[in-house]
Design a protein around this motif. Structure first.
Motif, short mmCIF file in Angstrom:
data_model
loop_
_atom_site.label_atom_id
_atom_site.label_comp_id
_atom_site.label_asym_id
_atom_site.label_seq_id
_atom_site.Cartn_x
_atom_site.Cartn_y
_atom_site.Cartn_z
N GLN A 1 0.77 -1.10 -0.10
CA GLN A 1 0.06 0.03 -0.01
C GLN A 1 0.85 1.40 0.01
N THR A 2 0.19 2.34 -0.48
CA THR A 2 1.10 3.70 -0.35
C THR A 2 0.55 4.50 0.74
N PHE A 3 1.29 4.88 1.59
CA PHE A 3 0.92 5.54 2.99
C PHE A 3 1.67 7.12 2.86
N GLN A 4 0.92 7.89 3.72
CA GLN A 4 1.32 9.34 3.47
C GLN A 4 1.74 9.83 4.87
N GLU B 1 10.54 2.12 0.79
CA GLU B 1 10.03 1.04 0.91
C GLU B 1 10.08 0.54 2.57
N ASN B 2 8.90 -0.24 2.75
CA ASN B 2 9.04 -0.67 4.04
C ASN B 2 8.93 -2.15 3.67
N LEU B 3 9.89 -3.15 4.55
CA LEU B 3 10.12 -4.48 4.42
C LEU B 3 9.99 -5.37 5.63
N ASN B 4 9.51 -6.54 5.33
CA ASN B 4 9.32 -7.54 6.42
C ASN B 4 10.65 -8.40 6.49
N PRO B 5 11.23 -7.86 7.77
CA PRO B 5 12.59 -8.49 8.00
C PRO B 5 12.62 -10.09 8.47
N THR C 1 4.76 1.68 0.84
CA THR C 1 5.45 2.73 0.59
C THR C 1 5.28 3.86 1.13
N PHE C 2 6.34 4.45 1.64
CA PHE C 2 6.12 5.72 2.89
C PHE C 2 6.86 7.08 2.25
N PRO C 3 6.25 8.16 2.55
CA PRO C 3 7.01 9.35 2.17
C PRO C 3 8.42 9.65 2.77
N PRO D 1 7.37 2.56 9.93
CA PRO D 1 6.60 3.47 9.71
C PRO D 1 5.05 3.34 9.84
N GLU D 2 4.79 1.79 9.61
CA GLU D 2 3.08 1.58 9.48
C GLU D 2 2.49 1.83 10.81
#
Ligand code: UN1
Length: 494
Positions: free
Chosen positions: A3-6, A23-27, A35-37, A180-181
């Motif tokens: 998803q794209t976040f803001q 990008e936010n990744l699952n470790p 995807t984050f700003p 970030p989520e």
């Protein structure tokens, strides 16, 4: 389903002005989560302006009303606990029972702060003069900038944000770019309970482009930071230069003392949980076991057994007991300390390397590791490793154990296992950490007690507990003279 976040600024969801993203990744799996700003100083400035704009209105909102909003937020967090816990596990890796605990701390903190809205006690005291009245009250400071780490992506932000808001400040929050989520979810929850626009703002991005401009921004009055000592020291220095209030929560090198009269099996379970829970990535993690020589071998054997039995994997899966490290940088760091251990002549009793095999190869998994033959002054006994690594230091007496515990650059948490009440009370008096446990490991602080540490762990502040408002309020002393005369204090009142 990426998803794209803001960002959340002034009650609106907005991208970074530059349009850049990260990008936010699952470790555990390497999967892309969102995807984050990738924000910059301009986005931060927008958020600070929004926070300053909302300040007066929020300060004039009665504290019990501000508290009510936090109470509603707590209820909402409780309702969404499972969703939030799963999101946290996905983005930072620790197992579900731990992320549920992390979210529960947010619920507890919301209720604790909400109740404080009907207390926020000041102090009244008699005046030294007739027909004069005196009291002191807490007042908000202004805009609070919050910068947090990824290991407690929900709980730790709430320790800072909820008391800051309750006290009447407005907030700009930079969540860790590893998690970030959770920052997004917190903003969404505030939006849902109807917090007025601008009172709480989230700006995503890294420390250099968002965190540092936040520390330097003239519109940010307080900086509350949880993270590494290196960054904390820079923030403290810059904050001092700019005359800001800075509250720091940094590293730990927490020790568990196990005496020869302890329940050794209980101590082994506590050490394993404290050392390998959250994959050792807690500032309160057990990283040293300071053990009486008479029970050393037995305790090592039990902790090694528990380490070897731990099931590693994706924290969302049933039966998994330890998740991955958060990223490759942490993998390099923890692996690097295995070289240090070898150079220092320490024995790796179990673990010591990256964990591989089915379900592990795409993640940053490290074997639960037990080091023996550690000496108190070695680097592995002095420096924070922040991974599933625990070192055993052998001692001959309680006095020696306490001295070993206290001789590190950190002072967050410590613990003693003993059945001797005199030893327990001696340790409670002489261990020089901000938190001391008896017959309980070094992790698991409760939100209604002060949290923080001595020496390099902090700068004298304590979060949560009855100290929760200290970093976020000024004291104002009020005098009212109803004598109708000019009364002169101190020097000439005879
Ligand atoms: C942290 O690692 O930054 O006491 C906080 C504990 C948790 C908090 C850890 N409640 O282990």
């Amino acid at each position: 389903m990426s998803q794209t976040f803001q960002n959340y600024i002034g009650g609106k969801w907005v991208p970074a002005r530059s349009g850049k993203t990260f990008e936010n990744l699952n470790p555990a799996t390497g999967d892309k989560l969102g995807t984050f700003p990738e924000s910059g100083a301009d986005d931060l400035d927008d958020a600070v302006k929004a926070a300053r704009g909302a300040m007066r209105m929020w300060q004039l909102t009665p504290a019990p009303k501000r508290g009510e909003m936090l109470y509603k937020l707590g209820q909402l967090i409780a309702e969404k606990k499972e969703m939030l816990a799963q999101a946290a596990t996905r983005e930072m890796g620790k197992i579900l029972i731990e992320t549920r605990g992390d979210v529960q701390e947010g619920v507890d903190m919301a209720y604790l702060a909400a109740g404080e809205g009907r207390r926020m006690y000041g102090v009244t005291t008699p005046s030294e003069m007739p027909n004069k009245w005196a009291m002191s009250v807490r007042v908000p400071i202004g805009v609070v900038g919050v910068i947090t780490a990824w290991n407690f992506p929900f709980a730790v932000p709430t320790w800072k944000i909820f008391p800051a808001l309750l006290a009447g400040n407005t907030v700009v929050f930079k969540p860790s770019e590893e998690t970030p989520e959770m920052g997004y979810h917190l903003a969404k929850l505030f939006e849902e309970v109807g917090l007025p626009a601008g009172v709480f703002n989230v700006v995503h991005g890294n420390g250099k482009n968002v965190g540092w401009p936040m520390v330097q921004h003239p519109g940010v009055d307080v900086v509350s930071f949880t993270g590494s000592n290196a960054i904390g020291a820079q923030i403290a220095t810059e904050g001092a230069r700019l005359g800001k209030r800075v509250s720091l929560e940094m590293g730990g090198k927490n020790g568990v003392i196990v005496m020869d009269d302890a329940d050794v099996s209980l101590a082994a379970n506590a050490v394993a949980w404290g050392a390998f829970g959250t994959t050792g990535q807690r500032c309160t993690a057990t990283s040293r076991v300071i053990v009486h020589e008479r029970v050393h071998d037995e305790l090592v054997k039990l902790v090694v057994q528990r380490a070897q039995a731990l099931k590693l994997g994706d924290g969302l899966k049933d039966g998994v007991e330890m998740g991955p490290l958060v990223n490759d940088k942490q993998m390099q760091r923890v692996s690097g300390y295995m070289k240090v251990a070898a150079e220092e002549g320490v024995t790796i009793a179990t673990g010591g390397a990256r964990a591989t095999g089915a379900g592990l190869d795409n993640g940053h998994f490290f074997q639960p590791t037990v080091l023996t033959g550690v000496q108190a002054k070695m680097r592995v006994a002095q420096e924070e490793i922040f991974g599933p690594v625990v070192g055993f230091v052998k001692v001959k007496s309680l006095e020696e154990a306490i001295a070993v515990n206290n001789e590190t650059p950190f002072g967050l948490s410590s613990s003693i296992f003993t059945s001797n009440v005199n030893a327990a009370f001696t340790a409670m008096r002489d261990l020089t950490t901000g938190i001391v446990y008896v017959n309980h490991g070094t992790t698991g602080a409760e939100t209604h007690l002060p949290f923080g540490g001595t020496r390099g762990t902090g700068n004298g502040h304590r979060e949560a507990g009855h100290t929760m408002l200290d970093a976020f309020t000024e004291w104002k002393s009020l005098y009212v003279d109803f004598s109708g005369k000019v009364q002169r204090a101190q020097i000439d009142n005879n």
